[in-house]
Design a protein around this motif. Structure first.
Motif, PDB file in Angstrom:
ATOM      1  N   PHE A 133      -8.778   0.603   6.239  1.00 53.61           N
ATOM      2  CA  PHE A 133      -8.389  -0.654   5.592  1.00 53.61           C
ATOM      3  C   PHE A 133      -8.150  -1.754   6.617  1.00 53.61           C
ATOM      4  O   PHE A 133      -8.485  -2.915   6.382  1.00 53.61           O
ATOM      5  CB  PHE A 133      -7.164  -0.450   4.700  1.00 53.61           C
ATOM      6  CG  PHE A 133      -7.512   0.015   3.314  1.00 53.61           C
ATOM      7  CD1 PHE A 133      -7.602  -0.888   2.267  1.00 53.61           C
ATOM      8  CD2 PHE A 133      -7.770   1.351   3.056  1.00 53.61           C
ATOM      9  CE1 PHE A 133      -7.939  -0.475   0.985  1.00 53.61           C
ATOM     10  CE2 PHE A 133      -8.103   1.785   1.779  1.00 53.61           C
ATOM     11  CZ  PHE A 133      -8.191   0.871   0.741  1.00 53.61           C
ATOM     12  N   ASP A 134      -7.603  -1.379   7.765  1.00 56.92           N
ATOM     13  CA  ASP A 134      -7.403  -2.384   8.815  1.00 56.92           C
ATOM     14  C   ASP A 134      -8.729  -2.943   9.318  1.00 56.92           C
ATOM     15  O   ASP A 134      -8.812  -4.103   9.742  1.00 56.92           O
ATOM     16  CB  ASP A 134      -6.615  -1.792   9.988  1.00 56.92           C
ATOM     17  CG  ASP A 134      -5.122  -1.732   9.703  1.00 56.92           C
ATOM     18  OD1 ASP A 134      -4.686  -2.334   8.697  1.00 56.92           O
ATOM     19  OD2 ASP A 134      -4.389  -1.075  10.474  1.00 56.92           O
ATOM     20  N   SER A 135      -9.776  -2.131   9.283  1.00 59.25           N
ATOM     21  CA  SER A 135     -11.075  -2.595   9.781  1.00 59.25           C
ATOM     22  C   SER A 135     -11.709  -3.642   8.873  1.00 59.25           C
ATOM     23  O   SER A 135     -12.625  -4.351   9.279  1.00 59.25           O
ATOM     24  CB  SER A 135     -12.029  -1.405   9.951  1.00 59.25           C
ATOM     25  OG  SER A 135     -12.393  -0.852   8.694  1.00 59.25           O
ATOM     26  N   TYR A 136     -11.207  -3.758   7.625  1.00 55.57           N
ATOM     27  CA  TYR A 136     -11.780  -4.706   6.660  1.00 55.57           C
ATOM     28  C   TYR A 136     -10.830  -5.841   6.269  1.00 55.57           C
ATOM     29  O   TYR A 136     -11.270  -6.840   5.700  1.00 55.57           O
ATOM     30  CB  TYR A 136     -12.191  -3.968   5.374  1.00 55.57           C
ATOM     31  CG  TYR A 136     -13.500  -3.228   5.483  1.00 55.57           C
ATOM     32  CD1 TYR A 136     -14.717  -3.898   5.384  1.00 55.57           C
ATOM     33  CD2 TYR A 136     -13.522  -1.858   5.678  1.00 55.57           C
ATOM     34  CE1 TYR A 136     -15.919  -3.219   5.473  1.00 55.57           C
ATOM     35  CE2 TYR A 136     -14.720  -1.164   5.766  1.00 55.57           C
ATOM     36  CZ  TYR A 136     -15.917  -1.847   5.670  1.00 55.57           C
ATOM     37  OH  TYR A 136     -17.108  -1.173   5.761  1.00 55.57           O
ATOM     38  N   PHE A 155       0.861  -1.178   0.000  1.00 56.91           N
ATOM     39  CA  PHE A 155       0.000   0.000   0.000  1.00 56.91           C
ATOM     40  C   PHE A 155       0.896   1.227   0.000  1.00 56.91           C
ATOM     41  O   PHE A 155       1.687   1.435   0.923  1.00 56.91           O
ATOM     42  CB  PHE A 155      -0.849  -0.056   1.272  1.00 56.91           C
ATOM     43  CG  PHE A 155      -2.037   0.858   1.338  1.00 56.91           C
ATOM     44  CD1 PHE A 155      -3.320   0.349   1.251  1.00 56.91           C
ATOM     45  CD2 PHE A 155      -1.877   2.218   1.536  1.00 56.91           C
ATOM     46  CE1 PHE A 155      -4.429   1.169   1.360  1.00 56.91           C
ATOM     47  CE2 PHE A 155      -2.980   3.048   1.631  1.00 56.91           C
ATOM     48  CZ  PHE A 155      -4.261   2.523   1.546  1.00 56.91           C
ATOM     49  N   PHE A 156       0.803   2.056  -1.038  1.00 57.17           N
ATOM     50  CA  PHE A 156       1.673   3.228  -1.156  1.00 57.17           C
ATOM     51  C   PHE A 156       0.963   4.501  -0.682  1.00 57.17           C
ATOM     52  O   PHE A 156      -0.265   4.582  -0.655  1.00 57.17           O
ATOM     53  CB  PHE A 156       2.127   3.398  -2.601  1.00 57.17           C
ATOM     54  CG  PHE A 156       3.241   2.468  -2.999  1.00 57.17           C
ATOM     55  CD1 PHE A 156       4.570   2.868  -2.898  1.00 57.17           C
ATOM     56  CD2 PHE A 156       2.972   1.190  -3.461  1.00 57.17           C
ATOM     57  CE1 PHE A 156       5.604   2.021  -3.261  1.00 57.17           C
ATOM     58  CE2 PHE A 156       3.995   0.331  -3.827  1.00 57.17           C
ATOM     59  CZ  PHE A 156       5.323   0.742  -3.725  1.00 57.17           C
ATOM     60  N   ASP A 157       1.786   5.498  -0.319  1.00 54.58           N
ATOM     61  CA  ASP A 157       1.301   6.827   0.072  1.00 54.58           C
ATOM     62  C   ASP A 157       0.307   6.719   1.227  1.00 54.58           C
ATOM     63  O   ASP A 157      -0.777   7.304   1.209  1.00 54.58           O
ATOM     64  CB  ASP A 157       0.663   7.528  -1.129  1.00 54.58           C
ATOM     65  CG  ASP A 157       0.498   9.026  -0.909  1.00 54.58           C
ATOM     66  OD1 ASP A 157       1.108   9.558   0.025  1.00 54.58           O
ATOM     67  OD2 ASP A 157      -0.260   9.651  -1.673  1.00 54.58           O
ATOM     68  N   ILE A 172      -1.751  -6.476   4.874  1.00 56.92           N
ATOM     69  CA  ILE A 172      -1.389  -5.255   4.158  1.00 56.92           C
ATOM     70  C   ILE A 172      -0.107  -4.682   4.748  1.00 56.92           C
ATOM     71  O   ILE A 172      -0.010  -4.460   5.960  1.00 56.92           O
ATOM     72  CB  ILE A 172      -2.507  -4.196   4.242  1.00 56.92           C
ATOM     73  CG1 ILE A 172      -3.830  -4.754   3.713  1.00 56.92           C
ATOM     74  CG2 ILE A 172      -2.109  -2.940   3.465  1.00 56.92           C
ATOM     75  CD1 ILE A 172      -5.001  -3.809   3.854  1.00 56.92           C
ATOM     76  N   ASP A 173       0.881  -4.464   3.896  1.00 60.93           N
ATOM     77  CA  ASP A 173       2.096  -3.756   4.299  1.00 60.93           C
ATOM     78  C   ASP A 173       1.978  -2.322   3.797  1.00 60.93           C
ATOM     79  O   ASP A 173       1.833  -2.086   2.586  1.00 60.93           O
ATOM     80  CB  ASP A 173       3.331  -4.430   3.712  1.00 60.93           C
ATOM     81  CG  ASP A 173       3.625  -5.776   4.375  1.00 60.93           C
ATOM     82  OD1 ASP A 173       3.225  -5.961   5.541  1.00 60.93           O
ATOM     83  OD2 ASP A 173       4.239  -6.642   3.719  1.00 60.93           O
ATOM     84  N   TYR A 174       2.033  -1.388   4.734  1.00 62.17           N
ATOM     85  CA  TYR A 174       1.817   0.011   4.406  1.00 62.17           C
ATOM     86  C   TYR A 174       3.157   0.725   4.187  1.00 62.17           C
ATOM     87  O   TYR A 174       4.033   0.693   5.045  1.00 62.17           O
ATOM     88  CB  TYR A 174       1.056   0.705   5.532  1.00 62.17           C
ATOM     89  CG  TYR A 174      -0.356   0.202   5.732  1.00 62.17           C
ATOM     90  CD1 TYR A 174      -1.391   0.611   4.904  1.00 62.17           C
ATOM     91  CD2 TYR A 174      -0.659  -0.694   6.762  1.00 62.17           C
ATOM     92  CE1 TYR A 174      -2.690   0.162   5.082  1.00 62.17           C
ATOM     93  CE2 TYR A 174      -1.957  -1.151   6.956  1.00 62.17           C
ATOM     94  CZ  TYR A 174      -2.968  -0.725   6.118  1.00 62.17           C
ATOM     95  OH  TYR A 174      -4.248  -1.176   6.301  1.00 62.17           O
TER      96      TYR A 174
END
Length: 344
Positions: free
Chosen positions: A17-20, A6-8, A28-30
């Motif tokens: 996004f964490d909630s889903y 996940f960029f920016d 997801i790696d941010y």
């Protein structure tokens, strides 16, 4: 496939996004940097990249992503004018969130207009300093004024409904008029000549690039207000700044800017902005600039996260991609997808 890069990343991105992510079964790696040719190498080992409208997804970036194993770019936004679709075609699928909350953007557009017209931003700063003078705060009634709306998609039509609630007359322009919408469509030239306020709600294409320029600005009534919550390059910013300085334009409210990529979403409060046009616009007393925040509501962020992850799930499961776009989609009214409902 269960890991996504996940960029920016911004704090509100992580929250929604964490909630889903557990519901959809993804990790997801941010990453904080924007996606571009210099940072694309960070996607090595990931099949899916989540990107945003201010990332630079040109041919070079796409080639690097493809070489590193990326096969899906999931845009967490509706806009896609920053993507070289021809370079991506046949290599990387591109999906987007076509509609997250048209109400969010339409309501922000009206909020900006009300703030500028009634000088709410100036009054707020005054009263915090115990200055209760009303001098210089005079606005005008919206009731009875003419609003020109360029672009009558979902957002444009919701904005029109809001304007009608204020008792405004509405003129509309769209190369593809909404059927049975009961709207008064006119040419761009007539809309510019007759409108007291003009609001932009159209996508950025080769036909709409710099739609507002020195020629269309000169057609407008002296004192016209301009609203832009769509794409920055719909307006030639230098021409707009000149028209404001010459007092041809009465004011502008901008949630987008054509060279916003290096500025918007970042805290640059301790730095000198070297973009003279942006600095000039911000310095004008009759211009309000917000940082591409029209979409920023709880409802929109929820929808963005859920639809983005559903797009990725569809890809992972080999299902059709109803929200996919490719270079053919950007050239035609429709795209003949293959039997799997994919562009290739």
């Amino acid at each position: 496939m269960s890991k996504i890069c996940f960029f920016d990343t911004k704090p509100y991105d992580r929250t929604y996004f964490d909630s889903y992510k557990e519901q959809f079964g993804f990790e997801i790696d941010y990453f904080e940097p924007k996606l571009n040719a210099d940072t694309a190498i960070m996607a090595r080992g990931y099949e899916v990249v989540v990107a945003f409208v201010n990332d630079t997804i040109d041919a070079k970036t796409i080639d690097i992503l493809y070489e590193e194993g990326v096969r899906l770019i999931a845009m967490r936004c509706a806009g896609y004018n920053n993507i070289d679709f021809k370079a991506a075609y046949g290599k990387i699928h591109v999906v987007r969130v076509p509609a997250y909350s048209p109400y969010a953007v339409a309501e922000h557009a009206m909020a900006l207009l009300l703030t500028l017209n009634r000088k709410i931003h100036r009054a707020y700063n005054r009263t915090r300093e115990h200055n209760f003078s009303l001098n210089g705060l005079t606005g005008f009634d919206l009731h009875g004024k003419t609003m020109g709306v360029i672009g009558t998609g979902k957002i444009g039509r919701i904005f029109i409904d809001i304007c009608k609630g204020f008792g405004m007359e509405v003129l509309a322009y769209d190369p593809y008029p909404a059927k049975d919408a009961g709207l008064h469509y006119v040419s761009v030239e007539e809309l510019c000549r007759r409108s007291d306020v003009i609001s932009l709600h159209c996508p950025l294409t080769k036909d709409t690039w710099h739609l507002i320029n020195k020629d269309t600005l000169q057609l407008m009534k002296k004192g016209t207000y301009i609203i832009n919550t769509s794409r920055g390059a719909l307006i030639n910013s230098e021409d707009l700044l000149h028209a404001i300085k010459e007092e041809q334009i009465g004011g502008a409210v901008l949630d987008v800017y054509e060279e916003e990529t290096e500025f918007f979403y970042e805290d640059l409060s301790g730095e000198i902005i070297k973009d003279d046009i942006l600095s000039g616009l911000i310095s004008m007393p009759n211009v309000i600039v917000t940082s591409h925040q029209a979409f920023l509501t709880k409802e929109a962020l929820n929808n963005i996260a859920e639809i983005t992850l559903q797009n990725i799930k569809d890809y992972a499961e080999g299902a059709g991609l109803p929200n996919e776009i490719c270079y053919r989609c950007t050239k035609l009214d429709h795209c003949d997808k293959n039997e799997k409902n994919r562009c290739f």
